[in-house]
Write an enzyme that holds these catalytic residues in place. Structure first.
Site, short mmCIF file in Angstrom:
data_model
loop_
_atom_site.label_atom_id
_atom_site.label_comp_id
_atom_site.label_asym_id
_atom_site.label_seq_id
_atom_site.Cartn_x
_atom_site.Cartn_y
_atom_site.Cartn_z
N HIS A 73 2.97 6.10 -0.23
CA HIS A 73 2.98 7.22 0.73
C HIS A 73 2.10 8.36 0.22
O HIS A 73 1.31 8.94 0.98
CB HIS A 73 4.40 7.76 0.90
CG HIS A 73 5.30 6.93 1.76
ND1 HIS A 73 5.04 6.68 3.07
CD2 HIS A 73 6.46 6.29 1.48
CE1 HIS A 73 6.01 5.93 3.57
NE2 HIS A 73 6.87 5.66 2.63
N HIS A 129 6.34 2.11 -3.83
CA HIS A 129 6.32 2.37 -2.40
C HIS A 129 6.05 3.86 -2.13
O HIS A 129 5.21 4.21 -1.30
CB HIS A 129 7.66 1.93 -1.80
CG HIS A 129 7.86 2.27 -0.37
ND1 HIS A 129 7.53 1.42 0.66
CD2 HIS A 129 8.34 3.38 0.23
CE1 HIS A 129 7.81 1.99 1.80
NE2 HIS A 129 8.29 3.18 1.58
N GLU A 130 6.77 4.73 -2.85
CA GLU A 130 6.60 6.17 -2.64
C GLU A 130 5.21 6.64 -3.06
O GLU A 130 4.61 7.49 -2.41
CB GLU A 130 7.68 6.95 -3.40
CG GLU A 130 9.09 6.70 -2.88
CD GLU A 130 9.26 6.97 -1.40
OE1 GLU A 130 8.67 7.91 -0.86
OE2 GLU A 130 9.99 6.19 -0.76
ZN LIG Z 1 8.51 4.67 2.89
#
Ligand SMILES: [Zn+2]
Length: 92
Positions: free
Chosen positions: A62, A58-59
């Site tokens: 980003h 997830h990171e």
């Molecule tokens: Zn996030």
């Protein structure tokens, strides 16, 4: 972030693990071991680590989205509350 250990680097982004994350995993492992022995502890800790693999992905999502806007991410740090992608700046 201080008190964090470098783990590996992907596409110029350093993944770090904060010491408190390791303390949390250790504390949970001891509790699981006391509750159900080594097999239970290993299985439950493995499950938590798999959850945090999702947090890492997830990171990185980003970070790669930021990269598409020309913004670099020097590092991603895993904390007990989740992950933090430290972007160099925010889009105006
Ligand atoms: Zn996030």
């Amino acid at each position: 972030m201080s008190w964090s250990l470098p783990i590996f680097r992907v596409a110029g982004i350093q993944l770090r693990i904060h010491v408190t994350f390791l303390l949390l995993i250790g504390w949970l492992a001891v509790g699981y071991y006391a509750e159900g022995g080594s097999a239970a502890a290993a299985g439950r800790v493995f499950f938590i680590l798999l959850l945090f693999v999702c947090v890492i992905l997830h990171e990185f999502g980003h970070a790669f989205a930021a990269k598409a806007f020309g913004i670099n991410t020097p590092d991603i740090t895993l904390l007990p509350i989740g992950g933090v992608a430290r972007l160099e700046r925010m889009r105006p």
